[in-house]
Design a protein around this motif. Sequence first.
Motif, PDB file in Angstrom:
ATOM      1  N   VAL A  90      -3.718  17.510  -5.646  1.00  0.00           N
ATOM      2  CA  VAL A  90      -4.659  16.899  -4.706  1.00  0.00           C
ATOM      3  C   VAL A  90      -5.108  15.577  -5.313  1.00  0.00           C
ATOM      4  CG1 VAL A  90      -6.905  17.114  -3.568  1.00  0.00           C
ATOM      5  CG2 VAL A  90      -5.440  19.139  -3.852  1.00  0.00           C
ATOM      6  N   ALA A  91      -4.973  14.493  -4.549  1.00  0.00           N
ATOM      7  CA  ALA A  91      -5.401  13.172  -5.015  1.00  0.00           C
ATOM      8  C   ALA A  91      -5.684  12.290  -3.806  1.00  0.00           C
ATOM      9  CB  ALA A  91      -4.335  12.535  -5.905  1.00  0.00           C
ATOM     10  N   ASP A  92      -6.440  11.230  -4.055  1.00  0.00           N
ATOM     11  CA  ASP A  92      -6.872  10.296  -3.014  1.00  0.00           C
ATOM     12  C   ASP A  92      -6.202   8.954  -3.264  1.00  0.00           C
ATOM     13  OD1 ASP A  92      -8.199   8.573  -1.291  1.00  0.00           O
ATOM     14  OD2 ASP A  92     -10.214   9.097  -2.001  1.00  0.00           O
ATOM     15  N   VAL A  93      -5.439   8.462  -2.294  1.00  0.00           N
ATOM     16  CA  VAL A  93      -4.717   7.203  -2.465  1.00  0.00           C
ATOM     17  C   VAL A  93      -5.660   6.024  -2.717  1.00  0.00           C
ATOM     18  CG1 VAL A  93      -4.612   6.514  -0.030  1.00  0.00           C
ATOM     19  CG2 VAL A  93      -2.725   5.922  -1.558  1.00  0.00           C
ATOM     20  N   LEU A  94      -6.923   6.164  -2.352  1.00  0.00           N
ATOM     21  CA  LEU A  94      -7.892   5.093  -2.601  1.00  0.00           C
ATOM     22  C   LEU A  94      -8.501   5.174  -4.003  1.00  0.00           C
ATOM     23  CD1 LEU A  94      -9.727   5.022   0.844  1.00  0.00           C
ATOM     24  CD2 LEU A  94      -7.856   3.554   0.047  1.00  0.00           C
ATOM     25  N   ASN A  95      -8.201   6.255  -4.717  1.00  0.00           N
ATOM     26  CA  ASN A  95      -8.769   6.441  -6.058  1.00  0.00           C
ATOM     27  C   ASN A  95      -7.796   7.279  -6.895  1.00  0.00           C
ATOM     28  OD1 ASN A  95     -10.606   6.393  -8.179  1.00  0.00           O
ATOM     29  ND2 ASN A  95     -11.706   8.192  -7.419  1.00  0.00           N
ATOM     30  N   LEU A  96      -6.670   6.678  -7.228  1.00  0.00           N
ATOM     31  CA  LEU A  96      -5.607   7.407  -7.923  1.00  0.00           C
ATOM     32  C   LEU A  96      -5.840   7.439  -9.430  1.00  0.00           C
ATOM     33  CD1 LEU A  96      -2.576   6.001  -5.928  1.00  0.00           C
ATOM     34  CD2 LEU A  96      -3.472   8.336  -5.833  1.00  0.00           C
ATOM     35  N   PRO A  97      -5.288   8.440 -10.106  1.00  0.00           N
ATOM     36  CA  PRO A  97      -5.431   8.509 -11.566  1.00  0.00           C
ATOM     37  C   PRO A  97      -4.870   7.254 -12.240  1.00  0.00           C
ATOM     38  CG  PRO A  97      -4.564  10.579 -10.704  1.00  0.00           C
ATOM     39  CD  PRO A  97      -4.559   9.607  -9.564  1.00  0.00           C
ATOM     40  N   ARG A  98      -5.634   6.700 -13.153  1.00  0.00           N
ATOM     41  CA  ARG A  98      -5.233   5.475 -13.842  1.00  0.00           C
ATOM     42  C   ARG A  98      -3.910   5.652 -14.591  1.00  0.00           C
ATOM     43  NH1 ARG A  98      -7.914   0.876 -14.898  1.00  0.00           N
ATOM     44  NH2 ARG A  98      -9.857   1.708 -14.086  1.00  0.00           N
ATOM     45  N   GLU A  99      -3.697   6.857 -15.114  1.00  0.00           N
ATOM     46  CA  GLU A  99      -2.475   7.086 -15.906  1.00  0.00           C
ATOM     47  C   GLU A  99      -1.202   7.073 -15.061  1.00  0.00           C
ATOM     48  OE1 GLU A  99      -4.405  11.229 -15.284  1.00  0.00           O
ATOM     49  OE2 GLU A  99      -5.082   9.174 -15.665  1.00  0.00           O
ATOM     50  N   TRP A 100      -1.339   7.070 -13.748  1.00  0.00           N
ATOM     51  CA  TRP A 100      -0.164   6.993 -12.881  1.00  0.00           C
ATOM     52  C   TRP A 100       0.364   5.566 -12.726  1.00  0.00           C
ATOM     53  CZ3 TRP A 100      -1.056  10.534  -7.987  1.00  0.00           C
ATOM     54  CH2 TRP A 100      -1.097  11.880  -8.402  1.00  0.00           C
ATOM     55  N   GLN A 101      -0.394   4.583 -13.132  1.00  0.00           N
ATOM     56  CA  GLN A 101       0.035   3.200 -12.907  1.00  0.00           C
ATOM     57  C   GLN A 101       1.351   2.918 -13.634  1.00  0.00           C
ATOM     58  OE1 GLN A 101      -2.879   0.141 -13.312  1.00  0.00           O
ATOM     59  NE2 GLN A 101      -4.228   1.069 -11.807  1.00  0.00           N
ATOM     60  N   ARG A 102       2.292   2.328 -12.875  1.00  0.00           N
ATOM     61  CA  ARG A 102       3.616   1.943 -13.390  1.00  0.00           C
ATOM     62  C   ARG A 102       4.350   3.099 -14.057  1.00  0.00           C
ATOM     63  NH1 ARG A 102       4.409  -4.256 -13.996  1.00  0.00           N
ATOM     64  NH2 ARG A 102       2.844  -4.933 -12.536  1.00  0.00           N
ATOM     65  N   MET A 103       4.191   4.290 -13.490  1.00  0.00           N
ATOM     66  CA  MET A 103       4.759   5.488 -14.103  1.00  0.00           C
ATOM     67  C   MET A 103       6.004   6.004 -13.386  1.00  0.00           C
ATOM     68  SD  MET A 103       2.734   9.063 -14.740  1.00  0.00           S
ATOM     69  CE  MET A 103       3.626  10.601 -14.738  1.00  0.00           C
ATOM     70  N   PHE A 104       6.172   5.671 -12.107  1.00  0.00           N
ATOM     71  CA  PHE A 104       7.180   6.345 -11.293  1.00  0.00           C
ATOM     72  C   PHE A 104       8.360   5.432 -10.971  1.00  0.00           C
ATOM     73  CE2 PHE A 104       3.166   8.492 -10.583  1.00  0.00           C
ATOM     74  CZ  PHE A 104       3.525   9.814 -10.839  1.00  0.00           C
ATOM     75  N   ASP A 105       9.567   5.954 -11.202  1.00  0.00           N
ATOM     76  CA  ASP A 105      10.795   5.196 -10.936  1.00  0.00           C
ATOM     77  C   ASP A 105      11.080   5.082  -9.445  1.00  0.00           C
ATOM     78  OD1 ASP A 105      11.719   4.936 -13.801  1.00  0.00           O
ATOM     79  OD2 ASP A 105      11.529   7.110 -13.631  1.00  0.00           O
ATOM     80  N   LEU A 106      10.624   6.065  -8.671  1.00  0.00           N
ATOM     81  CA  LEU A 106      10.755   6.029  -7.214  1.00  0.00           C
ATOM     82  C   LEU A 106       9.451   6.515  -6.610  1.00  0.00           C
ATOM     83  CD1 LEU A 106      12.364   5.709  -4.551  1.00  0.00           C
ATOM     84  CD2 LEU A 106      13.160   8.062  -4.876  1.00  0.00           C
ATOM     85  N   VAL A 107       8.884   5.710  -5.727  1.00  0.00           N
ATOM     86  CA  VAL A 107       7.689   6.092  -4.977  1.00  0.00           C
ATOM     87  C   VAL A 107       8.051   6.056  -3.501  1.00  0.00           C
ATOM     88  CG1 VAL A 107       5.299   5.491  -4.404  1.00  0.00           C
ATOM     89  CG2 VAL A 107       6.143   5.169  -6.748  1.00  0.00           C
ATOM     90  N   VAL A 108       7.767   7.144  -2.788  1.00  0.00           N
ATOM     91  CA  VAL A 108       8.045   7.222  -1.353  1.00  0.00           C
ATOM     92  C   VAL A 108       6.723   7.309  -0.607  1.00  0.00           C
ATOM     93  CG1 VAL A 108       9.099   8.577   0.508  1.00  0.00           C
ATOM     94  CG2 VAL A 108      10.298   8.301  -1.685  1.00  0.00           C
TER      95      VAL A 108
END
Length: 197
Positions: A90-108
């Motif tokens: 569960v997460a909010d796109v307006l307040n995402l975890p900071r550690e997710w920044q620049r973490m994902f090779d593919l975002v859909v």
Amino acid sequence: MFEAMYAGPEAGGAKPPWDYGAPRPQLVEWAEAQNLAGGGREALVVGCGYGADAEFLALRGYRTTGFDFAPTAIAGARRKYPASEVNYLVADVLNLPREWQRMFDLVVESLTVQSMPPEQHSVAARNIAALVAPEGTLLVLATTREQHSEVKGPPWPLTLAEVEGFSDGDLVVRRLERIESGTWWRAELSRGRERFA
């Protein structure tokens, strides 16, 4: 609003209008054209709902995370795929975890931003763009709206400018198509390799 739209089906009501019940065909078509193979890289599905798109990417070899604002949707995804390797959160796109920044090779991102009020579109798009890793890809799927046309949402389909608004510095639009007889956008953005001094 989103929680209520997932809670209704849990009580026997109609499913959310965006729940396709299978991986979104616009994603599947793109993946097949790319011969998409994850090879253990990281993927994220924004607003994953009951998880069909996330499961599709996991089957393609990605270590996949799916998040949704609605706890009922995440609980439903976990129930539907009890043996899944997808990390459902569960997460909010307006307040995402900071550690997710620049973490994902593919975002859909499929239909999530357009389900939000227009005044939130640019912040949501910026937050989603920030998730894409160096040399990563963002795929945006949304229904189309002409600039300056009035719409009473939800949903609030995206204009060309809003789709282009997902680009941020070195995350640039590589391909932008109008598909489904012009009623959908499919945008592919990619981030360059970061250069360190």
